[in-house]
Design a protein around this motif. Structure first.
Motif, mmCIF file in Angstrom:
data_model
loop_
_atom_site.group_PDB
_atom_site.id
_atom_site.type_symbol
_atom_site.label_atom_id
_atom_site.label_comp_id
_atom_site.label_asym_id
_atom_site.label_seq_id
_atom_site.Cartn_x
_atom_site.Cartn_y
_atom_site.Cartn_z
ATOM 1 N N ILE A 87 -17.315 0.201 -0.487
ATOM 2 C CA ILE A 87 -16.245 -0.435 -1.254
ATOM 3 C C ILE A 87 -16.733 -0.698 -2.685
ATOM 4 O O ILE A 87 -16.052 -0.385 -3.664
ATOM 5 C CB ILE A 87 -15.802 -1.749 -0.579
ATOM 6 C CG1 ILE A 87 -14.986 -1.450 0.680
ATOM 7 C CG2 ILE A 87 -15.009 -2.627 -1.555
ATOM 8 C CD1 ILE A 87 -14.661 -2.682 1.523
ATOM 9 N N ILE A 130 -7.854 -2.033 -0.823
ATOM 10 C CA ILE A 130 -7.383 -1.159 -1.903
ATOM 11 C C ILE A 130 -6.426 -1.914 -2.831
ATOM 12 O O ILE A 130 -6.524 -1.806 -4.059
ATOM 13 C CB ILE A 130 -6.727 0.107 -1.303
ATOM 14 C CG1 ILE A 130 -7.807 1.013 -0.691
ATOM 15 C CG2 ILE A 130 -5.898 0.853 -2.340
ATOM 16 C CD1 ILE A 130 -7.272 2.125 0.204
ATOM 17 N N CYS A 134 -8.691 -2.926 7.479
ATOM 18 C CA CYS A 134 -8.698 -3.833 6.322
ATOM 19 C C CYS A 134 -8.470 -3.103 5.015
ATOM 20 O O CYS A 134 -8.333 -3.739 3.969
ATOM 21 C CB CYS A 134 -10.019 -4.597 6.243
ATOM 22 S SG CYS A 134 -11.410 -3.579 5.660
ATOM 23 N N SER A 166 -6.145 -1.233 3.563
ATOM 24 C CA SER A 166 -4.942 -1.425 2.735
ATOM 25 C C SER A 166 -5.136 -2.631 1.819
ATOM 26 O O SER A 166 -4.866 -2.577 0.616
ATOM 27 C CB SER A 166 -3.708 -1.654 3.609
ATOM 28 O OG SER A 166 -3.406 -0.530 4.377
ATOM 29 N N ILE A 187 0.837 -1.206 0.000
ATOM 30 C CA ILE A 187 0.000 0.000 0.000
ATOM 31 C C ILE A 187 0.870 1.254 0.000
ATOM 32 O O ILE A 187 0.518 2.262 -0.631
ATOM 33 C CB ILE A 187 -0.976 -0.019 1.211
ATOM 34 C CG1 ILE A 187 -1.951 1.154 1.186
ATOM 35 C CG2 ILE A 187 -0.225 -0.032 2.538
ATOM 36 C CD1 ILE A 187 -3.020 1.084 0.130
ATOM 37 N N GLN A 242 -7.374 4.735 -4.503
ATOM 38 C CA GLN A 242 -7.244 5.487 -3.242
ATOM 39 C C GLN A 242 -8.107 6.746 -3.259
ATOM 40 O O GLN A 242 -8.762 7.080 -2.268
ATOM 41 C CB GLN A 242 -5.771 5.847 -2.990
ATOM 42 C CG GLN A 242 -4.907 4.620 -2.681
ATOM 43 C CD GLN A 242 -3.424 4.936 -2.644
ATOM 44 O OE1 GLN A 242 -2.887 5.534 -3.582
ATOM 45 N NE2 GLN A 242 -2.751 4.519 -1.578
#
Lengths: 765, 150
Positions: free
Chosen positions: B139, B104, B99, B101, B73, B85
């Motif tokens: 998400i 992504i 969670c 990181s 990350i 990001q």
């Protein structure tokens, strides 16, 4: 409001001894929160412990609550920044360490971040702190200009002189403010608070202050702090609660590269209550987490399993059911349920069961302690920094004041990190090896050696008259009490737990009520978990009322609204309740208000399109619940397939949480609570066999994933009572979800489900 | 000795080549953005890239990165402004953030392989990453947004 504010302020000053604290005024962050600072340094002024202002105008606001995803590092500072008239883009957040003598400004919760209480306990005091800082700057500006302070006002990080239009940036007044005299404690006039119409941040959406760090890997959690010479440890703990090491052989473990030492942490004495103390076990210590995990797997340990090998779900669950049917301790009584049931036209009875659950925050418990330092230094992902200090001090034979606790971000918590046993372990090991030690819990540790949400059984029996009116409701519940952490032999339910949605059963219009609790043995560490006993109480009451509606051949919405009613307040003392916990708050300040529950229920019904024609296999279920003073109603739309698999295309939630600060934060918490509730409804189940927890990781203790989660969650923040006190947000979204889903499944399939989780096997048609 | 590159920097790993990459990153290199969640490739908190593809660092040994490029990350974008990001921030995805990181890195890998995923492909691609705070709705939306920018 001003009067209430004034009282609380005086109480605080009395409780902290303002006069003595002022002596320390020259030390940064050492003065009373209301002490106006002298020059803290050449370049900054600190009007109180919760705000300091640098000469470049940067405002630093203290956050004294633990951030675990609920947005508290944003929400609480927003309140202060608003009253200060600060520009949020020039605000930084400073995380206070554990010290309730300085950083518990409301004097209510010792800096424990739990119980969904941060906003409601800090709303007023943060406003006062911001206003007092603004007042200081206004006085400083008035002196600089040689005008009366009444001619000065503050707007967006600047002070203005009304008639001349002259202005200063906050930073330009640092020197002048630092030279102002101190106010005279409780006699100082309370600064004017802004009218809600003047608020610039309260009630407006703001992204969390940690957004950038959290999206770039820069956010610091418990395991992300390192110290020079630090060792890393994992611990093998007894598979059975309160078991102890009989003997162990570390020969092979010590051969693993990177493993340096193996040390036994003694178990507690048999008569010592568990509380938040270290469980004991065998610790493997080294330089790399993987090395010590590998080393631990090579330990040969013979355990003395201790007193709880009879704790077996196959028998324990039935014992709870029997206890619930037996009841015994009546906690609320209205009228005469026995008489009403005997004369009822029909009687409906059901039994509900919710199993043990465990927290599973994505970050397992972790703490770093340097016990060689004085004061001892703790860095921990903790909700309870001062209890961490207390228990670490006890473990080391020191005083609480010998221990400092720094709070990292918490990678989720949900109640787990209120219990600082993991910091005690790190302290004990650090002292033993003479170096800083980080104790890392693995997922298996967290699932097998946790503090568990109490398994519970409930038995409810109700009578209906010929018109379908509910004439009696007899409700009995049994669960092992979390109070057993302190009093191991306790079998009775506590007032606190009964206060979580049981004693305050919302069906205020039923003429005959009896609520009682049965006894249960605590054979494992029982601890609070997001929304606590509200989970099972909301599940049973909302599912059972749905059963009654069906028995009465009435629409569930209309039926529920009829039982809850629209009274301003529900007075439990009229039903013989002498002690109501009410989430630790005065019932006068946060009364139980049926009309607010009905209001959110009506709202969610309307938003969700309740009453519309549904296709085969589709169902819409409702549930509502008051918890943590908030009122939440949830509508779940479910699609059930023949094999029992299901899909939740839409969830609507209406929440009335009184005065809210960051609506985006409220929405996020409710969205998350729905997913949390979905895990409880569909997956969560901890079982024991011969005292050993049978689950260990996400393969056998699954959590909701993106593929089975509701992806269309619509949150309605109900504003009708926004003028009333702030209520909880982090937890209240959880309890209504599972019963709404169960009721939706009934609407879709005609099948009742009275035990969680609602697995595919149970649902299949 | 295992030669590998981490976020563009060359390293020679001389420890036990069975050590999972996660612990090499965290405990040896001090790259703490990659998280430990389960140790069994069940939650995705430890997701990093090897040669651009998402792997679970808690079960992937350092030897699997022999002569390869590991990206964490911290190395996804020099300014933290990878489209994923940015989308994460614009949708206010994180709650506790722990969670994220891994989420992504998973999403970035998914979009690198499939710049225009269907809804089902987004769900399939993100299925291995657990978020206990329950940020899935955001998400999902953030991956859709990022897909429109990649």
């Amino acid at each position: 409001m001003a009067q209430i504010t004034h009282v609380s302020r005086r109480q605080f000053i009395q409780s902290t001894g303002l006069g003595a604290v002022l002596v320390l005024g020259a030390q940064i962050r050492q003065n009373s929160i209301f002490a106006v600072a002298r020059a803290q340094s050449a370049t900054s002024v600190q009007p109180n412990l919760f705000v300091s202002i640098d000469s470049d105008g940067t405002v630093t606001i203290t956050c004294s609550r633990s951030e675990m995803g609920q947005g508290v590092r944003t929400g609480i500072p927003m309140i202060l920044a608003d009253e200060l008239e600060a520009d949020w883009s020039r605000v930084k957040i400073w995380q206070a360490p554990g010290d309730e003598t300085k950083y518990d400004p409301a004097g209510k919760d010792g800096q424990n971040t739990d119980g969904s209480r941060s906003t409601r306990h800090h709303f007023e005091i943060m406003r006062e702190l911001g206003a007092s800082a603004r007042n200081l700057l206004e006085r400083a500006a008035a002196e600089e200009w040689g005008v009366d302070a009444s001619e000065v006002y503050t707007k967006h990080h600047r002070l203005y002189h009304t008639s001349s239009g002259r202005s200063f940036d906050f930073g330009e007044l640092v020197d002048a403010a630092a030279n102002l005299s101190l106010p005279t404690g409780g006699n100082a006039p309370a600064p004017r608070l802004k009218h809600p119409s003047e608020w610039k941040y309260i009630g407006k959406d703001l992204p969390v202050v940690d957004n950038f760090d959290m999206s770039t890997g820069g956010a610091v959690y418990g395991a992300d702090v390192s110290l020079p010479g630090m060792k890393i440890a994992v611990i093998a703990r007894s598979p059975v609660y309160r078991g102890r090491v009989r003997s162990f052989d570390a020969t092979e473990a010590l051969q693993v590269s990177g493993v340096e030492q193996v040390i036994e942490i003694p178990a507690m004495a048999d008569d010592t209550p568990t509380e938040f103390r270290a469980l004991g076990g065998v610790a493997v210590i080294g330089t790399n987490t993987w090395s010590v995990m590998e080393g631990r797997s090579k330990l040969e340990i013979e355990w003395d399993d201790g007193p709880f090998t009879a704790h077996d779900s196959s028998t324990f669950d039935d014992a709870l059911r029997e206890s619930a049917r037996r009841g015994g301790s009546v906690i609320r009584r209205r009228g005469d349920v026995d008489e009403a049931l005997s004369t009822a036209d029909s009687v409906v009875e059901s039994e509900y069961f919710v199993p043990y659950l465990v927290h599973t925050p994505m970050e397992p418990p972790v703490a770093l302690v340097d016990a060689t330092a004085r004061p001892v230094q703790v860095w921990a992902a903790t909700q309870a920094p001062n209890e961490t200090r207390q228990y670490v001090a006890e473990a080391l034979g020191l005083e609480k004041t010998d221990v400092e606790c720094h709070i990292t971000l918490l990678g989720g918590s949900f109640g787990r990190k209120s219990k600082p046993d993991f910091a005690c372990e790190a302290a004990i090991l650090s002292e033993a090896v003479g170096a800083p030690v980080r104790v890392q819990w693995t997922r298996e540790d967290e699932v097998r050696n946790g503090y568990y949400h109490a398994a519970s059984a409930q038995y409810i029996k109700a009578g209906l008259d010929a018109s379908g009116n509910v004439t009696a409701w007899h409700h009995s519940a049994a669960w092992p009490s979390l109070m057993a952490l302190w009093a191991p032999d306790v079998k009775a339910a506590s007032t606190l737990e009964a206060g979580l949605g049981l004693i305050d059963l919302p069906y205020n219009n039923i003429p005959n009520l009896q609520i009682e609790t049965g006894e249960a043995d605590a054979m494992i560490r029982v601890g609070w978990y997001r929304s606590v006993n509200n989970i099972q109480h909301a599940f049973a009451t909302n599912c059972f009322v749905n059963e009654l509606a069906a028995a009465a051949d009435r629409d569930p919405l209309e039926f529920m609204l009829g039982l809850i009613g629209d009274a301003d307040e529900m007075d439990l003392t009229e039903d013989g309740v002498e002690e109501i916990w009410n989430y630790g708050d005065s019932i006068d300040d946060w009364p139980i208000m049926p009309k607010r529950l009905s209001n959110v229920l009506r709202t969610v019904a309307q938003k969700s399109g309740y009453g519309k024609q549904m296709a085969d296999g589709h169902g819409l279920g409702l549930a509502c619940h008051r918890s943590f003073h908030s009122y939440v109603a949830t509508a779940v739309h479910v699609v059930v397939r023949d094999n029992g698999s299901l899909h939740v295309p839409q969830v609507d939630v209406a929440i009335d949480c009184g005065r809210y600060v960051n609506p985006e934060g409220v929405r996020k918490q409710i969205e998350g609570a729905v997913v949390f509730g979905h895990t409880i409804a569909r997956h969560g189940k901890i079982t024991t066999s011969r005292g050993v927890v049978e689950q260990s990781n996400f393969h056998d203790y699954p959590l909701t994933r993106i593929g089975d989660t509701p992806l269309d969650v619509r949150v309605e923040i109900v504003d009708d009572y926004v003028h009333l006190r702030s209520c909880g947000v982090g937890e209240p979204g959880v309890p209504p979800y599972a019963p709404a889903l169960a009721n939706a499944i009934f609407a879709a399939t005609g099948k009742r489900h009275r035990a969680l989780p609602l697995t595919d096997d149970a649902i299949s048609i | 000795m295992v030669p590998l590159t981490v976020n563009g920097v060359s390293h020679e790993f001389d420890g036990d080549p069975n050590m999972p990459i996660l612990w090499y990153l965290r405990d040896e290199l001090g790259l703490a953005g990659t998280k430990f969640g389960c140790g069994m490739a069940l939650c995705g908190a430890c997701t990093v890239h090897i040669d651009g593809r998402a792997i679970r660092a808690c079960v992937t040994p350092v030897s699997a990165a022999d002569s390869k490029e590991v990206t964490t990350i911290e190395g996804l974008d020099p300014d933290g402004n990878h489209p994923v990001q940015r989308a994460w921030r614009s949708h206010n995805v994180p709650q506790c953030g722990y969670c994220q990181s891994g989420q992504i890195m998973q999403a970035a890998s998914l979009l690198a392989e499939n710049p225009a995923p269907s809804d089902e492909e987004v769900i399939d691609g993100m299925q291995g990453n657990i978020c206990r705070c329950g940020t899935y709705q955001r998400i999902f939306a953030a991956v859709r947004t990022a897909a429109s920018e990649v």
